[in-house]
Design a protein around this motif. Structure first.
Motif, PDB file in Angstrom:
ATOM      1  N   ALA A  72     -13.497  32.835 -30.815  1.00 41.81           N
ATOM      2  CA  ALA A  72     -14.118  33.516 -29.675  1.00 41.81           C
ATOM      3  C   ALA A  72     -15.362  32.756 -29.222  1.00 41.81           C
ATOM      4  O   ALA A  72     -16.242  32.445 -30.020  1.00 41.81           O
ATOM      5  CB  ALA A  72     -14.482  34.945 -30.056  1.00 41.81           C
ATOM      6  N   GLY A  73     -15.416  32.426 -27.945  1.00 39.96           N
ATOM      7  CA  GLY A  73     -16.570  31.728 -27.400  1.00 39.96           C
ATOM      8  C   GLY A  73     -16.598  30.236 -27.650  1.00 39.96           C
ATOM      9  O   GLY A  73     -17.540  29.566 -27.229  1.00 39.96           O
ATOM     10  N   VAL A  74     -15.594  29.700 -28.325  1.00 41.82           N
ATOM     11  CA  VAL A  74     -15.544  28.269 -28.624  1.00 41.82           C
ATOM     12  C   VAL A  74     -14.715  27.559 -27.557  1.00 41.82           C
ATOM     13  O   VAL A  74     -13.587  27.960 -27.276  1.00 41.82           O
ATOM     14  CB  VAL A  74     -14.942  28.009 -30.020  1.00 41.82           C
ATOM     15  N   ALA A  75     -15.268  26.514 -26.973  1.00 37.01           N
ATOM     16  CA  ALA A  75     -14.565  25.760 -25.939  1.00 37.01           C
ATOM     17  C   ALA A  75     -13.434  24.944 -26.547  1.00 37.01           C
ATOM     18  O   ALA A  75     -13.552  24.419 -27.653  1.00 37.01           O
ATOM     19  CB  ALA A  75     -15.538  24.848 -25.202  1.00 37.01           C
ATOM     20  N   VAL A  76     -12.351  24.843 -25.808  1.00 34.96           N
ATOM     21  CA  VAL A  76     -11.187  24.077 -26.235  1.00 34.96           C
ATOM     22  C   VAL A  76     -11.008  22.909 -25.275  1.00 34.96           C
ATOM     23  O   VAL A  76     -11.117  23.089 -24.057  1.00 34.96           O
ATOM     24  CB  VAL A  76      -9.923  24.972 -26.233  1.00 34.96           C
ATOM     25  N   PRO A  77     -10.758  21.687 -25.765  1.00 37.28           N
ATOM     26  CA  PRO A  77     -10.566  20.544 -24.867  1.00 37.28           C
ATOM     27  C   PRO A  77      -9.477  20.813 -23.833  1.00 37.28           C
ATOM     28  O   PRO A  77      -8.500  21.520 -24.101  1.00 37.28           O
ATOM     29  CB  PRO A  77     -10.146  19.414 -25.824  1.00 37.28           C
ATOM     30  N   GLY A  78      -9.646  20.244 -22.656  1.00 36.43           N
ATOM     31  CA  GLY A  78      -8.696  20.468 -21.582  1.00 36.43           C
ATOM     32  C   GLY A  78      -7.307  19.947 -21.864  1.00 36.43           C
ATOM     33  O   GLY A  78      -6.345  20.347 -21.198  1.00 36.43           O
ATOM     34  N   THR A  79      -7.188  19.063 -22.850  1.00 33.11           N
ATOM     35  CA  THR A  79      -5.870  18.542 -23.206  1.00 33.11           C
ATOM     36  C   THR A  79      -5.048  19.526 -24.027  1.00 33.11           C
ATOM     37  O   THR A  79      -3.863  19.303 -24.257  1.00 33.11           O
ATOM     38  CB  THR A  79      -6.020  17.245 -24.014  1.00 33.11           C
ATOM     39  N   ILE A  80      -5.696  20.598 -24.476  1.00 33.39           N
ATOM     40  CA  ILE A  80      -5.021  21.612 -25.297  1.00 33.39           C
ATOM     41  C   ILE A  80      -4.929  22.905 -24.488  1.00 33.39           C
ATOM     42  O   ILE A  80      -5.940  23.440 -24.042  1.00 33.39           O
ATOM     43  CB  ILE A  80      -5.783  21.866 -26.611  1.00 33.39           C
ATOM     44  N   HIS A  81      -3.742  23.414 -24.295  1.00 33.40           N
ATOM     45  CA  HIS A  81      -3.552  24.688 -23.604  1.00 33.40           C
ATOM     46  C   HIS A  81      -3.737  25.820 -24.612  1.00 33.40           C
ATOM     47  O   HIS A  81      -3.029  25.880 -25.616  1.00 33.40           O
ATOM     48  CB  HIS A  81      -2.167  24.756 -22.984  1.00 33.40           C
ATOM     49  N   ARG A  82      -4.660  26.709 -24.315  1.00 35.03           N
ATOM     50  CA  ARG A  82      -4.971  27.788 -25.240  1.00 35.03           C
ATOM     51  C   ARG A  82      -4.347  29.103 -24.794  1.00 35.03           C
ATOM     52  O   ARG A  82      -4.468  29.515 -23.638  1.00 35.03           O
ATOM     53  CB  ARG A  82      -6.482  27.967 -25.369  1.00 35.03           C
ATOM     54  N   PHE A  83      -3.684  29.756 -25.735  1.00 35.85           N
ATOM     55  CA  PHE A  83      -3.153  31.092 -25.530  1.00 35.85           C
ATOM     56  C   PHE A  83      -3.847  32.038 -26.502  1.00 35.85           C
ATOM     57  O   PHE A  83      -4.532  31.603 -27.424  1.00 35.85           O
ATOM     58  CB  PHE A  83      -1.637  31.117 -25.750  1.00 35.85           C
ATOM     59  N   GLY A  84      -3.658  33.334 -26.317  1.00 40.05           N
ATOM     60  CA  GLY A  84      -4.216  34.315 -27.233  1.00 40.05           C
ATOM     61  C   GLY A  84      -3.472  34.326 -28.550  1.00 40.05           C
ATOM     62  O   GLY A  84      -2.621  33.467 -28.817  1.00 40.05           O
ATOM     63  N   PRO A  85      -3.767  35.292 -29.419  1.00 42.18           N
ATOM     64  CA  PRO A  85      -3.084  35.371 -30.720  1.00 42.18           C
ATOM     65  C   PRO A  85      -1.568  35.393 -30.569  1.00 42.18           C
ATOM     66  O   PRO A  85      -1.028  36.039 -29.667  1.00 42.18           O
ATOM     67  CB  PRO A  85      -3.607  36.694 -31.303  1.00 42.18           C
ATOM     68  N   VAL A  86      -0.890  34.693 -31.459  1.00 39.56           N
ATOM     69  CA  VAL A  86       0.564  34.568 -31.370  1.00 39.56           C
ATOM     70  C   VAL A  86       1.247  35.839 -31.854  1.00 39.56           C
ATOM     71  O   VAL A  86       0.733  36.547 -32.722  1.00 39.56           O
ATOM     72  CB  VAL A  86       1.049  33.347 -32.189  1.00 39.56           C
ATOM     73  N   ALA A  87       2.392  36.136 -31.273  1.00 39.39           N
ATOM     74  CA  ALA A  87       3.219  37.266 -31.696  1.00 39.39           C
ATOM     75  C   ALA A  87       4.669  36.794 -31.701  1.00 39.39           C
ATOM     76  O   ALA A  87       4.953  35.604 -31.495  1.00 39.39           O
ATOM     77  CB  ALA A  87       3.028  38.454 -30.769  1.00 39.39           C
ATOM     78  N   LEU A  88       5.575  37.718 -31.942  1.00 39.20           N
ATOM     79  CA  LEU A  88       6.997  37.395 -31.953  1.00 39.20           C
ATOM     80  C   LEU A  88       7.391  36.628 -30.692  1.00 39.20           C
ATOM     81  O   LEU A  88       7.090  37.060 -29.581  1.00 39.20           O
ATOM     82  CB  LEU A  88       7.821  38.682 -32.040  1.00 39.20           C
ATOM     83  N   GLY A  89       8.037  35.498 -30.883  1.00 38.82           N
ATOM     84  CA  GLY A  89       8.539  34.721 -29.762  1.00 38.82           C
ATOM     85  C   GLY A  89       7.583  33.682 -29.227  1.00 38.82           C
ATOM     86  O   GLY A  89       7.990  32.792 -28.468  1.00 38.82           O
TER      87      GLY A  89
END
Length: 248
Positions: free
Chosen positions: A12-29
């Protein structure tokens, strides 16, 4: 090589490099859909459970069988990496190693409650992992003795993960240490160990480096009847990946 990351409260609040696509917590599928979308490197930090079906081990095995690199750390990612390391999933960090060697076996060590995406996945309880690492640091600094550390751990471990917060810790500290609890809680705040965030940052740094050459495992993916029913016959019921989170 397309890379994505499933992370919520641990980053939370940590920047992710633009080369990495960030999604929320993973679930089924989630992992299956990421493979379907063409991601060849998948990082798993946080995952949903309880009211939402958790990410299947089988879909991670499916990703690995397709030559996709899957890396886990900190929370759900550490659990799945420890369980699937023999099949090629990569684990990173102290929490992963605790599960991998069997020192920890309960998934509630990393479980917390947290806010939704609109509120930045704000952490609403304390993970047992962070409590353990913080109390151990305090003991090594001479701020509490082994008996107090052990007693507090037993008290906090006995609670449901959703009840572990600074208030229940303060109540336990008062019972165990009496008037010394004020100094104990001050030390806890000053020397707090964000073990989950630390491991999640290590995974993020790993994904930012050049990928290793892709390899396919020597084992064959077991296409069981359960797999066929969910991911072939009933695939339409599996949610699609949302748009990556803003700022990622």
């Amino acid at each position: 090589m397309r890379t994505c990351l499933f992370a919520g409260p641990s980053l939370a609040g940590v920047a992710v490099p633009g080369t990495i696509h960030r999604f929320g917590p993973v679930a089924l599928g989630g992992v299956f859909r990421a493979v379907e979308a063409g991601y060849r490197r998948i990082g798993i930090v946080d995952g949903l459970f309880g009211n939402v079906p958790s990410v299947w081990h089988k879909e991670i095995l499916f990703a690995l069988s397709q030559g996709v690199e899957v890396v886990g750390a900190a929370s759900m990612g550490a659990l799945r990496a420890a369980e699937l390391s023999a099949y090629g999933m990569t684990g990173i960090g102290c929490i992963y190693r605790m599960y991998r060697r069997g020192a920890w076996t309960d998934d509630d060590e990393v479980a917390i409650i947290h806010a939704e995406a609109d509120y930045g996945y704000l952490k609403l309880s304390e993970p047992m992992a962070n409590i353990r690492f913080t109390l151990r640091r305090m003991r090594r600094l001479g701020l509490l003795d082994e008996r107090t550390e052990r007693t507090l751990l037993v008290r906090m471990k006995a609670l449901h993960f959703s009840q572990r917060d600074r208030h229940t810790l303060a109540a336990a500290a008062m019972d165990v240490a009496g008037r010394a609890s004020t100094a104990l809680l001050r030390g806890f705040a000053c020397h707090y160990v964000e073990a989950k965030e630390r491991d999640a940052r290590a995974l993020l740094a790993y994904l930012a480096r050049p990928p290793r050459p892709p390899t396919r495992p020597r084992w064959t993916f077991p296409r069981t009847s359960v797999w066929v029913r969910q991911f072939e016959e009933r695939l339409a019921e599996v949610p699609h990946l949302p748009e990556p989170l803003r700022g990622s």
